[in-house]
Design an enzyme around this catalytic site. Sequence first.
Site, mmCIF file in Angstrom:
data_model
loop_
_atom_site.group_PDB
_atom_site.id
_atom_site.type_symbol
_atom_site.label_atom_id
_atom_site.label_comp_id
_atom_site.label_asym_id
_atom_site.label_seq_id
_atom_site.Cartn_x
_atom_site.Cartn_y
_atom_site.Cartn_z
ATOM 1 N N GLU A 1 0.716 -1.250 -0.010
ATOM 2 C CA GLU A 1 0.355 -0.231 0.195
ATOM 3 C C GLU A 1 0.969 1.038 -0.007
ATOM 4 O O GLU A 1 1.896 1.735 0.722
ATOM 5 C CB GLU A 1 -1.239 -0.306 1.102
ATOM 6 C CG GLU A 1 -1.528 0.825 1.042
ATOM 7 C CD GLU A 1 -2.951 0.985 2.342
ATOM 8 O OE1 GLU A 1 -3.951 1.229 2.546
ATOM 9 O OE2 GLU A 1 -2.623 -0.171 3.392
ATOM 10 N N LYS B 1 -9.698 1.010 -2.253
ATOM 11 C CA LYS B 1 -9.946 0.921 -0.998
ATOM 12 C C LYS B 1 -11.798 0.767 -0.844
ATOM 13 O O LYS B 1 -11.758 2.472 -1.202
ATOM 14 C CB LYS B 1 -8.834 1.551 -0.314
ATOM 15 C CG LYS B 1 -8.913 0.865 0.992
ATOM 16 C CD LYS B 1 -8.029 1.736 1.956
ATOM 17 C CE LYS B 1 -7.660 0.723 3.139
ATOM 18 N NZ LYS B 1 -6.489 1.968 3.604
ATOM 19 N N CYS C 1 -5.643 -3.257 1.943
ATOM 20 C CA CYS C 1 -5.346 -3.891 3.409
ATOM 21 C C CYS C 1 -6.995 -3.932 4.382
ATOM 22 O O CYS C 1 -7.104 -5.127 4.574
ATOM 23 C CB CYS C 1 -5.386 -1.966 3.904
ATOM 24 S SG CYS C 1 -3.733 -2.176 5.545
#
Length: 537
Positions: A41, A112, A151
């Site tokens: 990331e 995300k 994540c």
Amino acid sequence: MRIALAQMNPRIGDFTNNVNRAADFLTRAAADRADLVVFPEFTLIGYPPKDLLLRPDFIAASLRALDDLAKLTKHIHAIVGYAEPNPGPSGKPLCNALAVLASGSIQSRHYKQLLPTYDVFDEYRYFEPRLPENASNIATIAGRPVGITICEDLWCDPNEFPLYHTDPVQNLVGKPIDFVVNISASPYAIGKPQSRPKLYARQARRLARPLIVVNQVGAHDDLIFDGNSCAFDSAGNLLAHCKEFEEDLLIFDLTHPGRIETPAADMPCLYRALLFGIREYVIKSNHSSVLVGLSGGIDSALVATLAVQALGPSNVLGVAMPGRHSSTHSLEDAIDLAHRLGIFLRTIPITILHDAYSQTLPEELTGLADENIQARIRGNLLMALSNRHHHLVLSTANKSELALGYGTLYGDMIGALAPLADLTKTRVRQLANWINAHFNSPIPERTLTKPPSAELSPDQTDEAHLGPYAQLDQLIIQSIEHNLPPNQLSIPGLDRPAIDRLLARIDSAEFKRRQAPLGLKVTPRAFGTGRPMPIVR
């Protein structure tokens, strides 16, 4: 498909450095016939960049860096994390994004979905989530459909971590995909290198697809990123596992297991985390050496030992500053420690300076004021040496002392970094004993066994002021680290009024902690960024 886990250590905002590091990974992966390189990331930005994300010039530079890296992917595919200006009609200015690079350009962009706002995370400050109805969560890589997560998207486990209404993993279940990728910047905490793979294995089984997770390695301010990137098959079996606390490039095939590095147990992992955090802070702040005030006590002995093992003895200076209440054995133990560690020890007695203060303020310097002036004299001396020789001062404060404000502002609380700030006194002792058992006893035995004392008044001991460390530390673990409400705290030997008094002391010491040095975070909840509390109420 041969896949490379590119576990990279970026510098926040150093785009030239980060592109060069990523380019080196690409070159090495291509030489080993990898088809796809997966980076962590915020590959070219570093995580967390915080309010640098609010600067348009910063974002523009990061996007230029992404284009520069894309040009290097003419014969290989890469997955790279970055910050993308929000393509939607409303919301926050940015999206936390992932780009698929190939054939010298950006092939696709993905976003995300889950933005954490707990503990040290504050992603809603900067980013807008992009859900599958507004953006694709499936990429095409070398002709193969690949599920994309970033994540926190992977941490939505309805049974273990039910924080969100949206479940990005469930959204991929049953989709026509070959495997799932997750790029991550997940910081270290005690036990996390062992618990993370269990979560990943469960998610791989839920997806019924292989799962690849690449985590950032490095340390930025108070956060330590341990790496431990890994891959699992569709049954949740480990296929590959990278090293911890260092950069790593691991290439494997989805049909054949690759190299597997086993995470260390809690205590050796904590030890490596602290060494890594110290080394990264010193290097990334453009320093090379540190100094530690050596009192003969266990905290300063442990800090000096960690510093030596992180930086080498030639880069650590010990300073002993005996005063009128210092015991003979304290200086002896400081000298013994310096000899064992192979560091230079400078001894600067403070009695003359203390006497001068006492003569200047004869009526005022009594009791606590007199104790604190000794600590401030020592703090001034350390900072003078720091200014003169460009050493960073390492604070020796631990979590138990910080909890109750048992430290002197502008005295023993000075320093650039507090390596033990997230370790209770109990953990300090456990780690010191573990180091002695595994590294030929660098810490004198008497330092480990004598009652802790600040030695600022006759016959002073810490536990006379704080109570038994065993009880205080249990309170800290339950109330701070596990965030239990007061009515659920249960500490043997402490009744409800005693617990309430300690909690009140913790609250009242917030003004000191706000002025304390940066501490390395190693538990689920530390004092500092992840625990914003009011000073007055």
